[in-house]
Motif scaffolding. Sequence first.
Motif: not given
Length: 527
Positions: A448-464
Amino acid sequence: MSEQWWRGAAIYQVYVRSFADGNGDGTGDLAGLRARLPHIAELGVDAIWLNPWYPSPMADSGYDVSDYRDIEPAFGTLAEAEKFIEEAHALGLRVIIDIVPNHCSDAHRWFAEAVAAGPGSPQRDKFWFRPASQRPPNDWQSRFGGPAWSRVPDGEWYLHLYSPEQPDLNWRNAEVRAEFEDVLRFWFDRGVDGFRIDVADGLVKDPLLPDVHGRTEGQLPFSDMDGVHEIYRDWRRIADSYQDPRVFVGEMWLPDPERFARYLRPDELHSAFNFDFLACPWRADRLRAVINSTMDAHALVGAPATWVLSNHDVTRHVTRYGRADTSFEFADRQQGAPTDPVLGLRRARAAALLTMALPGGVYVYQGEELGLPEVEDLPDEVRQDPVFARTQGRDPGRDGCRVPIPWGGTQPPYEFGTSARTWLPQPGNWSGLTVAAQVGDSESVLSLYRGALALRRALPALGDGSLRWLDSAAGVLAFTRDETFTCVVNLSEASIALPAHEEVLLTSGALREGQLPPDTTAWLRTA
């Protein structure tokens, strides 16, 4: 990442003693950390934060520093530390280390010189010494229990807001200020990308040392004094002087969000831990209120929020979330309170996706990605936290969240190292929580963490960025980050229908007939 990488970074906290043992003595070290760096890189984070790695008598697990320019021999050498920084950078990981400016160890050269020099000496002016008398200079209490004053052999008192082995430094002294500025440069020059500042609000004290009459809240004469901001402006100028600007993250437990935000003005610290969120109970209304107040306070100074669920000082959230009272406070760790581990884990998985969807940065405490619970049944004789000793066991302390993490195998030490004895004992029922047991399991917490962090890095909407709340039923949190991404967290007691979407990107638990069950989070692509 951009020059302002820290605004949306995912940062992994390493508690060195408990991460991996490379030399077989039962204690984590740099050799073990270097060997396990691929695990951190594969998790998908952007940086590593290490708890103190300096030489220390370990009266407070390394937060009693005896030399700020070297490495604790039990962990390795300065050359190894430099190699670790190089190897982490090669894997695309930035390195943040702890700095402990409020106090040092009583084994630090400065304190030894101060004791030897005697009353009224310049050496004693680097600390908070006061003349010998029958009673302590004031009524301040140590945050570890008992009075905040102890005596040296000649009878003078010295201040320690933590253990007696941690004398507080006097930041009105020019040599203290110059020393720490030099320490910053020492590590920045070795490639360190930033510092986490321990007790960032505590450096400046009211020189009159007034009594507090038992108060623990409001304006206290040893916390959040206005003069502390001048120190961080000086530090910021040093950080900004490097070609690749270095960063600071502050540790402040402050009740006033607006005073908290003052530390994050553009010429001070870059970020700070959001402990209101960590301590918040698992309730939709309370979480939404904390998220809003956090975002509002940070917007005042244009700073990014940071989100954290656990760290080396607090009860692990898998255990907290399984209790009737899911909040956290230092005054009552609820040691031994009944906890439902299945419910706690389900909520912890949902909380992980919530934190990673929120605007700003996110911290992951080692073992969190494995779903580790708090170890509450440690024998008294193995506990090492000074909180346990100074409260005569009334407070169990923080050892339960610092137990060495399991890597593989079916019994302790779970490939933590080659020694059968680890510095804190591991439970005998952790075989299903090891990295090896979870790495191939698509339903595991690690996956779950690996999948979420990968999406978080890939999706422009996430992060700042920002968020917009959506209308939702009672007990439900729903928000968008932009027109393409929606996060829904069901904290109610019944399954709910998902809002309109193009694709379910990730869920913290399985959907039931297309609906989101209680204590479950979904990430949705909406365009």
